[in-house]
Design an enzyme around this catalytic site. Structure first.
Site, PDB file in Angstrom:
ATOM      1  CE  LYS A 116      -2.947  -3.032   0.179  1.00  0.00           C
ATOM      2  NZ  LYS A 116      -3.148  -3.579  -1.151  1.00  0.00           N
ATOM      3  CD  GLU A 200      -4.980   5.316   3.936  1.00  0.00           C
ATOM      4  OE1 GLU A 200      -6.203   5.280   4.164  1.00  0.00           O
ATOM      5  OE2 GLU A 200      -4.439   4.616   3.065  1.00  0.00           O
ATOM      6  CG  HIS A 235     -13.213  -4.685   6.488  1.00  0.00           C
ATOM      7  ND1 HIS A 235     -13.555  -3.376   6.302  1.00  0.00           N
ATOM      8  CD2 HIS A 235     -12.639  -4.753   7.717  1.00  0.00           C
ATOM      9  CE1 HIS A 235     -13.182  -2.681   7.364  1.00  0.00           C
ATOM     10  NE2 HIS A 235     -12.643  -3.482   8.241  1.00  0.00           N
ATOM     11  NE  ARG A 302     -10.225  -9.791  -5.971  1.00  0.00           N
ATOM     12  CZ  ARG A 302      -9.916  -8.934  -5.000  1.00  0.00           C
ATOM     13  NH1 ARG A 302      -8.653  -8.684  -4.713  1.00  0.00           N
ATOM     14  NH2 ARG A 302     -10.860  -8.321  -4.319  1.00  0.00           N
TER      15      ARG A 302
HETATM   16  C1  MV4 Z   1     -10.416   3.695   5.516  1.00  0.00           C
HETATM   17  C2  MV4 Z   1     -11.585   4.191   6.109  1.00  0.00           C
HETATM   18  C3  MV4 Z   1     -11.578   5.505   6.528  1.00  0.00           C
HETATM   19  N1  MV4 Z   1     -10.479   6.257   6.375  1.00  0.00           N
HETATM   20  N2  MV4 Z   1      -9.345   4.497   5.379  1.00  0.00           N
HETATM   21  C4  MV4 Z   1     -11.810  -0.823   5.062  1.00  0.00           C
HETATM   22  C5  MV4 Z   1     -11.402  -1.815   4.030  1.00  0.00           C
HETATM   23  C6  MV4 Z   1     -10.129  -1.309   3.461  1.00  0.00           C
HETATM   24  N3  MV4 Z   1     -10.094  -1.530   2.048  1.00  0.00           N
HETATM   25  C7  MV4 Z   1     -10.115   0.135   3.806  1.00  0.00           C
HETATM   26  N4  MV4 Z   1     -11.172   0.369   4.713  1.00  0.00           N
HETATM   27  C8  MV4 Z   1     -11.373   1.617   5.201  1.00  0.00           C
HETATM   28  N5  MV4 Z   1     -10.322   2.457   5.070  1.00  0.00           N
HETATM   29  C9  MV4 Z   1      -9.390   5.734   5.811  1.00  0.00           C
HETATM   30  N6  MV4 Z   1      -8.305   6.498   5.677  1.00  0.00           N
HETATM   31  C10 MV4 Z   1     -12.680   3.349   6.236  1.00  0.00           C
HETATM   32  C11 MV4 Z   1     -12.570   2.045   5.793  1.00  0.00           C
HETATM   33  C12 MV4 Z   1     -13.731   1.233   6.009  1.00  0.00           C
HETATM   34  C13 MV4 Z   1     -14.453   0.716   4.956  1.00  0.00           C
HETATM   35  C14 MV4 Z   1     -14.072   0.932   3.658  1.00  0.00           C
HETATM   36  C15 MV4 Z   1     -14.793   0.408   2.636  1.00  0.00           C
HETATM   37  C16 MV4 Z   1     -15.926  -0.333   2.899  1.00  0.00           C
HETATM   38  C17 MV4 Z   1     -16.329  -0.562   4.184  1.00  0.00           C
HETATM   39  C18 MV4 Z   1     -15.594  -0.052   5.225  1.00  0.00           C
HETATM   40  C19 MV4 Z   1     -16.007  -0.279   6.531  1.00  0.00           C
HETATM   41  C20 MV4 Z   1     -15.274   0.230   7.540  1.00  0.00           C
HETATM   42  C21 MV4 Z   1     -14.141   0.981   7.290  1.00  0.00           C
END
Ligand code: MV4
Length: 517
Positions: A116, A200, A235, A302
């Site tokens: 990342k 982040e 997730h 993918r």
């Molecule tokens: C985040 C976020 C808020 N701020 N990053 C969760 C899965 C991963 N791909 C990244 N995720 C998140 N990253 C920052 N800087 C909130 C999430 C997140 C989330 C993102 C997508 C779909 C569902 C989620 C549920 C909780 C938190």
């Protein structure tokens, strides 16, 4: 063009790829573990090779065994599907060495996006938007504190080797920074064998929107529109749709161009997905206004589970495209040739019990009634009499609806869910009726907290109903005791007065009843 493709996967996605092969006049080779001997993908393929015991490490993750099956079958290409070896650069390299074409990006592209922090550096270099924070792993607590002071709380600690929510920590304030950093580091070390953690800024109540791209091996890259994936639980995506109800053509173009440039920065080829977070307008979590910002989150190298919703609104077949691209063909269209039409929505049908902590529910499917009809596509990997093994992801099928607009897609989907019956095991089918009938869902007021809130509502109502029933029984019993006592019945309980607890329940019941209706 390839003559024979080995599918290094199982379940609905293996079937999906077998079908594409047959449509293109290509022979399909299945591989299977001991518990998948009777699985549908084995039956539908032209040839099938056993690759070991149930444990994925002994079969679907075993590069040597899969390439041995490729050699024995004479396959000239391998499709990895999703999960398993699909994002493993070592597998892509091993395929090249074995002179079988890996249908997907190069090992180098996968590696560029797997870290990342590397991906964030590439975004910065290309001048593309990513979530504010550090570009490299944290070196000390002091450095973390300095960065935190600049970007502010709440913030996120993320494992550079993570993704999909693994190795992630929300840090609400400076008090928690040290402990969260220690925890994130050791969790990352344990999970990925690498403790690199970066910062982040936390985006609150974001929407999760991802952009599909395809790139040929001649330098042409296009975007195929977005998918809204905000309905998730821990997730794990549950329901996806395309297009996103809040993305307008202008935002789509901006996100699409960023996605294309992100892919180009990694010399990306084949199908891929760029994930974004969209922030919500402040003070209005449910505002349907145009969101202010979108940020690159990560890139998935993918074919994704939810690719069918993109296929339905673009009229393209992503697996056909993947195969053509891997065979060296040029993309048969340009960006300006593409238009989106209608609306598609996908339900992931899992063998799990939403009323019991989503526990997996393996077992024999004793009865199966699958929906079909107008606006319905079912990508399923099951049949009546088949047993769902406990050893793998419990995704059984994807029910996908297509309509002229969102309301029509919802009505097809809702009707199809009523037709759908899977007997012998528990599935999450009923959860989707609850989602589809929710007023916020209908109005497309979505964010990543939607499902948790819906779930709390359902649990509250269930608890109220249970309490109401309990109170009714208590009141009935109290009445009975009173009546029997008045009739002079003797016995150990004869002298008991109408229970004061029951009287209290009676009060409660009246109150609840009013609250319920
Ligand atoms: C985040 C976020 C808020 N701020 N990053 C969760 C899965 C991963 N791909 C990244 N995720 C998140 N990253 C920052 N800087 C909130 C999430 C997140 C989330 C993102 C997508 C779909 C569902 C989620 C549920 C909780 C938190």
């Amino acid at each position: 063009m390839f003559k024979k493709i080995l599918i290094a996967n199982r379940g609905e996605i293996a079937l999906r790829i077998i079908r594409a092969c047959h449509e293109m006049g290509i022979a399909a080779v299945a591989v299977y573990s001991d518990v998948d001997r009777a699985s549908l993908h084995v039956r539908k393929a032209d040839e099938a090779y056993p690759i070991g015991s149930a444990a994925a490490s002994e079969s679907y993750l075993n590069i040597g065994k899969i390439l041995d099956a490729a050699r024995r079958s004479g396959a000239d290409a391998v499709h990895p599907g999703y999960g398993f070896l699909s994002e493993n650069p070592g597998f892509a390299l091993a395929c090249a060495e074995a002179r079988v074409k890996f249908i997907g990006p190069t090992a180098a592209s996968m590696q560029a996006m797997a870290s990342k922090t590397r991906a964030r550096q590439a975004m910065e270099k290309a001048g593309l938007p990513f979530v504010p924070g550090t570009l490299r792993g944290l070196e000390s607590l002091e450095q973390a504190q300095q960065v935190a002071a600049k970007i502010g709380y709440p913030l996120m600690l993320k494992a550079a080797a993570g993704g999909g929510g693994k190795g992630m920590r929300l840090v609400p304030s400076g008090d928690e920074l040290k402990s969260a950093l220690d925890a994130a580091r050791s969790e990352a070390q344990r999970a990925f064998g690498e403790g690199e953690v970066y910062i982040e800024k936390a985006i609150l109540n974001p929407r999760h929107i991802e952009m599909q791209i395809v790139a040929d091996e001649l330098g042409n890259t296009v975007y195929l529109g977005e998918r809204e994936c905000s309905i998730q639980r821990r997730h794990q995506k549950v329901l996806e749709e395309a297009p996103s109800p809040i993305v307008d053509p202008e935002l789509r173009r901006r996100m699409g161009e960023v996605a294309v440039r992100a892919a180009q920065s990694a010399s990306y080829t084949n199908a891929g997905t760029v994930e974004f977070l969209l922030d919500q307008p402040e003070n209005d979590r449910f505002g349907n206004h145009r969101p202010r910002n979108f940020y690159f989150l990560e890139m998935n190298t993918r074919l994704q589970v939810e690719h069918p919703v993109t296929e339905l609104v673009t009229g393209l077949d992503l697996v056909h495209l993947q195969i053509r691209i891997a065979a060296g063909e040029k993309l048969p269209f340009k960006q300006e040739d593409l238009t989106l039409r209608g609306h598609a929505m996908e339900c992931r049908i899992y063998a799990e019990d939403p009323d019991n902590h989503y526990f997996p529910s393996p077992g024999k499917i004793s009865l199966l009634q699958e929906p079909s009809g107008p606006g319905i596509r079912l990508d399923s990997g099951i049949y009546e009499g088949w047993s769902v093994p406990i050893d793998y992801d419990p995704l059984l099928a994807k029910l996908i609806a297509y309509g002229a607009d969102r309301d029509q897609a919802i009505s097809h989907l809702s009707r199809a869910l009523q037709e759908y019956f899977v007997g012998g095991i528990t599935t999450n089918i009923s959860l989707f009726q609850r989602i589809l009938s929710d007023e916020n869902f209908r109005a497309a007021r979505l964010d990543t907290g939607f499902l948790d809130r819906l779930w709390k509502q359902i649990e509250m109502r269930a608890a109220e109903r249970a309490e109401a029933t309990e109170a009714e029984v208590a009141a009935l019993a109290a009445g009975l005791f009173a009546a029997l006592g008045a009739n002079g019945v003797t016995g150990p309980n004869a002298a008991l007065p109408a229970s004061s607890a029951a009287e209290r329940s009676n009060w409660k019941r009246t109150g609840r009843r009013e609250a319920l209706h």
